[in-house]
Design an enzyme around this catalytic site. Structure first.
Site, PDB file in Angstrom:
ATOM      1  N   VAL A   7      31.396  38.443  34.744  1.00  0.00           N
ATOM      2  CA  VAL A   7      32.440  37.505  35.096  1.00  0.00           C
ATOM      3  C   VAL A   7      33.672  37.938  34.184  1.00  0.00           C
ATOM      4  O   VAL A   7      33.554  37.894  33.057  1.00  0.00           O
ATOM      5  CB  VAL A   7      32.277  36.143  34.850  1.00  0.00           C
ATOM      6  CG1 VAL A   7      33.347  35.183  34.972  1.00  0.00           C
ATOM      7  CG2 VAL A   7      30.992  35.678  35.636  1.00  0.00           C
ATOM      8  N   ASN A   9      37.890  38.261  33.830  1.00  0.00           N
ATOM      9  CA  ASN A   9      39.043  37.363  33.825  1.00  0.00           C
ATOM     10  C   ASN A   9      39.825  37.688  35.093  1.00  0.00           C
ATOM     11  O   ASN A   9      40.314  36.558  35.610  1.00  0.00           O
ATOM     12  CB  ASN A   9      40.147  37.860  32.657  1.00  0.00           C
ATOM     13  CG  ASN A   9      39.990  37.575  31.410  1.00  0.00           C
ATOM     14  OD1 ASN A   9      39.603  36.383  31.068  1.00  0.00           O
ATOM     15  ND2 ASN A   9      39.714  38.482  30.413  1.00  0.00           N
ATOM     16  N   THR A  10      39.706  38.692  35.868  1.00  0.00           N
ATOM     17  CA  THR A  10      40.264  38.692  37.201  1.00  0.00           C
ATOM     18  C   THR A  10      39.289  38.371  38.293  1.00  0.00           C
ATOM     19  O   THR A  10      39.391  38.011  39.389  1.00  0.00           O
ATOM     20  CB  THR A  10      40.967  39.969  37.188  1.00  0.00           C
ATOM     21  OG1 THR A  10      41.945  39.975  36.258  1.00  0.00           O
ATOM     22  CG2 THR A  10      41.757  40.036  38.610  1.00  0.00           C
ATOM     23  N   ASP A 110      31.707  41.653  27.856  1.00  0.00           N
ATOM     24  CA  ASP A 110      31.977  42.879  28.604  1.00  0.00           C
ATOM     25  C   ASP A 110      32.070  44.134  27.529  1.00  0.00           C
ATOM     26  O   ASP A 110      31.343  45.106  27.942  1.00  0.00           O
ATOM     27  CB  ASP A 110      33.271  42.801  29.271  1.00  0.00           C
ATOM     28  CG  ASP A 110      34.525  42.465  28.570  1.00  0.00           C
ATOM     29  OD1 ASP A 110      34.455  42.058  27.535  1.00  0.00           O
ATOM     30  OD2 ASP A 110      35.658  42.516  29.179  1.00  0.00           O
TER      31      ASP A 110
END
Length: 259
Positions: A7, A9-10, A110
């Site tokens: 997941v 941010n975009t 990430d």
């Protein structure tokens, strides 16, 4: 099979692993309000197109930089697959490597996943450049310890700011300029030169400064959506690995499953 969810941010990227091999992948826009039921409707159809069903999934792991998304992805896993998902960095899926920064908990999942996967794939010291919503530069030592890094605006964020804060500049696509000249002869070319070659110069400059500070031979690994584009126009990278974050999730799930 293992289902991973990265997941960002975009976008949210789902990938299906058999061992360390990706068998399928799907992408959907990140929306923390999207419910577990909405994810299920979308994902079940995609599994069916691959000739698979929920019974083929026996493990799920989620890595996220959007904490609000965890609840709905947990609902997806528990309600539709009868699986309690692993969450990267927590419980059985803890990082299990040194994070040598002022506040280790502030490190995004990430970046930790990139560090984990890159250390598993490459020897020695590493610099990882990840082209996402932000562009990050991370230093990993030969023992796999995370030593710190840099956060810079992503190239699309930079372009959005440029267009959004000016009255007459047009929206342009992110692509390599047709010419290597840095003297543009129209507005669009001048913007592209500034955004593209300016970004290459920033990236090369920061990598050069990191190399000088580390002071040892190292490998520079690029990942993220624009890594391949920039790799065609710079010698700054030693390797490009588009699946680094996903592979980090797969490695973490494998370790958790054998712990």
């Amino acid at each position: 099979m293992l289902l991973v969810a990265d997941v960002g941010n975009t976008n949210v990227v789902f990938a299906l692993y058999e061992g360390r091999e990706i068998k399928a992948r799907w992408r959907i826009a990140t929306d923390p309000r999207r419910t577990g039921d909405e994810y299920a409707v979308w994902l079940m159809q995609l599994l069916e197109l691959e000739g698979l069903g929920r019974q083929d999934i026996d493990q799920i792991i989620v890595g996220t930089v959007v904490p609000r998304a965890i609840h709905n992805l947990t609902v997806l896993a528990e309600k539709y697959f009868d699986i309690t998902p692993l969450v990267a960095g927590q419980g059985a899926a803890c990082w299990n490597f040194q994070i040598d920064v002022d506040n280790p908990r502030s490190l995004g999942a990430d970046r930790a996943l990139n560090a984990l996967a890159a250390h598993a794939k490459f020897d020695g010291d590493l610099i990882i450049v990840d082209f996402g919503t932000a562009t990050t530069f991370d230093a990993i030592d030969f023992n796999g310890a995370y030593k710190g890094g840099i956060i810079a605006p992503g190239i699309n964020l930079s372009l959005d700011a440029l267009v959004g804060k000016t009255a007459m500049l047009p929206r342009i696509a992110i692509e390599a300029p047709r010419s290597r000249s840095v003297i543009g002869t129209n507005t669009e070319d001048q913007m592209l030169v500034g955004v593209f070659w300016g970004y290459v110069a920033m990236m090369e400059g920061l990598i050069g400064r990191m190399k000088a500070e580390i002071g040892r031979d190292l490998t520079v690994v690029a990942t993220g959506g624009l890594a391949i584009l920039f790799d065609q126009h710079t010698d700054a990278f030693d390797a490009v690995d588009a699946d680094l974050t996903l592979d980090g999730l797969a490695i973490l799930a494998e370790r958790a499953g054998t712990a």
